[in-house]
Design a protein around this motif. Sequence first.
Motif, PDB file in Angstrom:
ATOM      1  N   PRO A   1      10.264   2.539  32.933  1.00  0.00           N
ATOM      2  CA  PRO A   1       9.142   3.132  33.679  1.00  0.00           C
ATOM      3  C   PRO A   1       8.689   4.501  33.152  1.00  0.00           C
ATOM      4  O   PRO A   1       7.812   5.129  33.753  1.00  0.00           O
ATOM      5  N   ASP A   2       9.273   4.980  32.042  1.00  0.00           N
ATOM      6  CA  ASP A   2       8.965   6.336  31.585  1.00  0.00           C
ATOM      7  C   ASP A   2       7.533   6.496  31.092  1.00  0.00           C
ATOM      8  O   ASP A   2       6.935   7.569  31.205  1.00  0.00           O
ATOM      9  N   GLY A   3       6.973   5.443  30.498  1.00  0.00           N
ATOM     10  CA  GLY A   3       5.571   5.511  30.102  1.00  0.00           C
ATOM     11  C   GLY A   3       5.314   5.962  28.690  1.00  0.00           C
ATOM     12  O   GLY A   3       4.158   6.132  28.302  1.00  0.00           O
TER      13      GLY A   3
ATOM     14  N   GLY B   1       1.916  -5.789  29.889  1.00  0.00           N
ATOM     15  CA  GLY B   1       3.064  -6.136  30.715  1.00  0.00           C
ATOM     16  C   GLY B   1       3.949  -7.253  30.199  1.00  0.00           C
ATOM     17  O   GLY B   1       4.928  -7.610  30.876  1.00  0.00           O
ATOM     18  N   ILE B   2       3.666  -7.804  29.010  1.00  0.00           N
ATOM     19  CA  ILE B   2       4.546  -8.861  28.494  1.00  0.00           C
ATOM     20  C   ILE B   2       5.817  -8.219  27.938  1.00  0.00           C
ATOM     21  O   ILE B   2       5.751  -7.327  27.086  1.00  0.00           O
ATOM     22  N   PRO B   3       6.999  -8.629  28.382  1.00  0.00           N
ATOM     23  CA  PRO B   3       8.240  -8.024  27.869  1.00  0.00           C
ATOM     24  C   PRO B   3       8.390  -8.240  26.364  1.00  0.00           C
ATOM     25  O   PRO B   3       8.106  -9.321  25.843  1.00  0.00           O
TER      26      PRO B   3
ATOM     27  N   LEU C   1      15.160   6.364  27.441  1.00  0.00           N
ATOM     28  CA  LEU C   1      16.556   6.088  27.765  1.00  0.00           C
ATOM     29  C   LEU C   1      17.025   4.779  27.150  1.00  0.00           C
ATOM     30  O   LEU C   1      16.262   3.812  27.049  1.00  0.00           O
ATOM     31  N   LYS C   2      18.283   4.771  26.746  1.00  0.00           N
ATOM     32  CA  LYS C   2      18.880   3.540  26.252  1.00  0.00           C
ATOM     33  C   LYS C   2      18.927   2.499  27.365  1.00  0.00           C
ATOM     34  O   LYS C   2      19.285   2.795  28.501  1.00  0.00           O
ATOM     35  N   GLY C   3      18.514   1.268  27.033  1.00  0.00           N
ATOM     36  CA  GLY C   3      18.478   0.198  28.029  1.00  0.00           C
ATOM     37  C   GLY C   3      17.134   0.030  28.690  1.00  0.00           C
ATOM     38  O   GLY C   3      16.942  -0.928  29.451  1.00  0.00           O
TER      39      GLY C   3
END
Length: 295
Positions: free
Chosen positions: A192-194, A243-245, A221-223
């Motif tokens: 969610p950091d953007g 939004g596609i992973p 962040l890692k992960g």
Amino acid sequence: MYKKSVRRRRAVLAVLVGLSLALLTAYFGESASGGLHAVQRGFMQVLAPLQEGASRALKPARDLGGWIGDTFDAKSENKQLKKQVRDLRTRLAQAETAQRDDAELRALVGFNRSDVFPQGYEHIAARVIARSPTVWYSTVTIDKGSDAGLRSNQPVITGDGLIGKLSAVSSDAAQVTLLTDHTSGVSGQVVPDGANGLVKARVGDPTDLLLDFVEKGRPVLKGATVVTAGWRSSKLESLFPRGIPIGRVTHVDTRERELYQRVHLRPFADLRRLNMVEVLVPSGRNEAQRAQVIP
């Protein structure tokens, strides 16, 4: 003359049968120490060495015959066993393929029904029929083409996430350029950091992608999950909806003299083992909107 000969033979036969019955009756009627039993034992003692010698002399021939018979039986059984192994191997491969396809289809169905699936798009399922001949896993070929409504540059996904885009389309097949190809580039965003950047291949390792041109100082962040950014403007729109992973952050390279930080991520989809995929096709309304904004 003929009748006399027949009568003589019948008389001899009757005498022999009578003697046989008499000897049998006497043999079974006397004790074990009787004369007939003694005669039998004498014959056995005389014939036993002859029988043993004949048995030894014929043993190699019997063994050879048995070996030949066993060899033919073993060859026949070997052929049957090989056929059974081939049949079982084929059935096992079919079962494993069906199980793998079923798992991939279930994942695709789950992705299609999730909130992550982009709005304004439809999905067309396809099967991978060919892979890149090189070790870099740069392209695959699917069994759907323009006859199914596919066009170049359309996104391709699995149930795990984005794998690439269509780069060449024929009537009944299409080539997919994977994220691991050196020409591939996708705008990505860390959630969610953007933090935003460009996802591209790291040559030589299909399990490691790079999110490049991330502003220095932006926390990553890692992960953390990286998804397609799906940027839009008045004139242009990203080929990949938002939004596609894409993958998960594994580590970050930070260098003092560099203006940007380089983020490493592992793709969610296993790009080395692709069987069932889906192509995202803009729906009719979304396609009309694209035609209005893209010259």
